[in-house]
Design an enzyme around this catalytic site. Structure first.
Site, PDB file in Angstrom:
ATOM      1  CG  LEU A 181      -1.486  -1.178   1.428  1.00  0.00           C
ATOM      2  CD1 LEU A 181      -2.650  -1.033   2.688  1.00  0.00           C
ATOM      3  CD2 LEU A 181      -2.498  -1.479   0.049  1.00  0.00           C
ATOM      4  CG  HIS A 182       0.969   3.535  -3.471  1.00  0.00           C
ATOM      5  ND1 HIS A 182       0.020   4.287  -3.661  1.00  0.00           N
ATOM      6  CD2 HIS A 182       1.256   2.205  -4.231  1.00  0.00           C
ATOM      7  CE1 HIS A 182      -0.703   3.665  -4.855  1.00  0.00           C
ATOM      8  NE2 HIS A 182       0.170   2.588  -5.004  1.00  0.00           N
TER       9      HIS A 182
ATOM     10  N   GLY B 109      -1.743   6.523  -2.517  1.00  0.00           N
ATOM     11  CA  GLY B 109      -2.762   6.295  -3.463  1.00  0.00           C
ATOM     12  C   GLY B 109      -3.773   5.243  -3.004  1.00  0.00           C
ATOM     13  CG  HIS B 110      -3.214   1.294  -2.323  1.00  0.00           C
ATOM     14  ND1 HIS B 110      -1.721   1.082  -2.463  1.00  0.00           N
ATOM     15  CD2 HIS B 110      -3.703   0.486  -3.401  1.00  0.00           C
ATOM     16  CE1 HIS B 110      -1.458   0.360  -3.475  1.00  0.00           C
ATOM     17  NE2 HIS B 110      -2.476  -0.045  -4.009  1.00  0.00           N
TER      18      HIS B 110
ATOM     19  CD  GLN C 191      -4.892  -8.242 -11.028  1.00  0.00           C
ATOM     20  OE1 GLN C 191      -5.939  -8.719 -10.170  1.00  0.00           O
ATOM     21  NE2 GLN C 191      -4.645  -7.289 -10.995  1.00  0.00           N
TER      22      GLN C 191
ATOM     23  CE  LYS D  92      -0.663   3.431 -10.628  1.00  0.00           C
ATOM     24  NZ  LYS D  92      -0.165   2.473 -11.447  1.00  0.00           N
ATOM     25  CG  ASP D  93      -4.759   0.825 -12.197  1.00  0.00           C
ATOM     26  OD1 ASP D  93      -3.582   0.482 -12.866  1.00  0.00           O
ATOM     27  OD2 ASP D  93      -4.643   0.727 -10.757  1.00  0.00           O
TER      28      ASP D  93
ATOM     29  NE  ARG E 114       3.985  -4.284 -11.923  1.00  0.00           N
ATOM     30  CZ  ARG E 114       2.666  -4.700 -11.829  1.00  0.00           C
ATOM     31  NH1 ARG E 114       1.786  -3.760 -11.803  1.00  0.00           N
ATOM     32  NH2 ARG E 114       2.333  -5.879 -12.034  1.00  0.00           N
TER      33      ARG E 114
HETATM   34  O1  PAF Z   1      -5.914  -2.610  -9.144  1.00  0.00           O
HETATM   35  C1  PAF Z   1      -5.590  -3.375  -8.680  1.00  0.00           C
HETATM   36  O2  PAF Z   1      -4.660  -3.432  -7.554  1.00  0.00           O
HETATM   37  C2  PAF Z   1      -6.004  -4.813  -8.868  1.00  0.00           C
HETATM   38  O3  PAF Z   1      -6.263  -5.019 -10.189  1.00  0.00           O
HETATM   39  C3  PAF Z   1      -7.334  -5.235  -8.246  1.00  0.00           C
HETATM   40  C4  PAF Z   1      -8.467  -4.217  -8.537  1.00  0.00           C
HETATM   41  C5  PAF Z   1      -7.179  -4.990  -6.627  1.00  0.00           C
HETATM   42  C6  PAF Z   1      -7.895  -6.718  -8.370  1.00  0.00           C
HETATM   43  O4  PAF Z   1      -6.944  -7.511  -8.122  1.00  0.00           O
END
Ligand code: PAF
Length: 285
Positions: free
Chosen positions: A31-32, A34-35, A59, A149-150, A187
């Site tokens: 976690l950073h 952003g989270h 994923q 960001k995503d 990352r």
């Molecule tokens: O964005 C992420 O960290 C991941 O894709 C998520 C949404 C937790 C699903 O594993």
């Protein structure tokens, strides 16, 4: 906060607490800020918040990336302890809990399957939607929080919600950046020091590109972004696309852009051994 690792205990706790709206923040840990901004948004709107920490294997289209993914659980729990309340929940399942049998579901998202991340990380969004749909069905949140960001992930999740008629509202929080402009990401911790030093070039280049839109057309802008970033040793641009924020259709000329519509420049860069993504709004003035 309560730390729970089984679906059974999670569901019985949610039932007993019986509070709403329930906010959900899915994470893969490491976690950073952003989270934490997503968690803070969730606690400010929801009396009960569930944060999941689970590195979802389905994923990852690259085994090495999955193996190397940081998993500092103790540190994550201590960070969450500072922002969550007594009754909030951290859900930390393992693979057996989330995938008791192989998940063979295939999701289809039209154009979203044929661009940017979907092309460069085949199967990635199928894995994301497998796990997020599992979480939505287990937790049944009223609100779920994702980071801007995503960008493409947000569009995919919104489409997943639409197709499955989930009763969850998707809340999107802005990108949180390091002081030098680099978008925060789990990352970033894996970047070698010399690469980390040059990584702000990504944000700088796309920011300048968004300003260039006033006088230049898209081919020239794309060229500028690629050349500027690739001047740095070890950096290569995987893609840079300017897309609308609904269907994520790329535009190749300003003539295709409509005033009042929203567009984003989205980029993926190989920075040394690490892959980074970022995006910024492009406004036609
Ligand atoms: O964005 C992420 O960290 C991941 O894709 C998520 C949404 C937790 C699903 O594993």
């Amino acid at each position: 906060m309560k730390v729970i690792s089984t679906i059974k205990e999670l569901q019985s706790t949610l039932k007993n607490l019986h509070q709403s709206p329930v906010g959900f923040v899915p994470t893969m840990g490491a976690l950073h800020k952003g989270h934490l901004s997503l968690v803070n948004a969730a606690t400010s709107q929801c009396p009960l918040v569930v944060v999941s920490i689970y590195v979802n294997p389905t994923q990852f289209n690259n085994k090495e990336d999955l193996r190397k993914y940081p998993r500092p659980l103790k540190k994550d729990l201590s960070l969450l302890g500072k922002v969550l309340r007594n009754n909030d929940i951290v859900f930390t399942p393992d693979d057996k809990e989330m995938y008791p049998a192989e998940d063979k579901r295939i999701f289809r998202f039209g154009n979203l399957d044929n661009i940017m991340e979907a092309l460069h990380r085949p199967g990635h969004f199928n894995g994301v939607t497998q796990i997020v749909s599992r979480f939505f069905e287990i937790i049944r949140p009223d609100l779920a929080f994702f980071g801007q960001k995503d960008f493409q992930q947000v569009a995919v999740i919104k489409e997943l919600v639409r197709q499955n008629r989930y009763k969850v509202k998707i809340a999107v929080n802005p990108i949180i950046r390091e002081p030098d402009g680099l978008a925060m990401s789990s990352r970033n911790a894996l970047l070698e020091p010399s690469v980390r030093k040059n990584a702000p070039v990504i944000h700088k280049a796309i920011y300048t590109a968004s300003v260039m839109l006033e006088g230049k057309d898209i081919p020239e802008i794309r060229d500028y972004v690629r050349k500027t970033i690739e001047k740095k040793a070890g950096f290569s641009v995987e893609y840079f696309e300017i897309v609308d924020d609904k269907k994520l259709v790329p535009v190749s000329s300003k003539k295709q852009m409509k005033k009042g519509n929203s567009y984003y420049g989205c980029i993926a860069v190989r920075a040394g051994k690490i892959r980074l993504i970022d995006n910024i709004e492009f406004q036609l003035v």
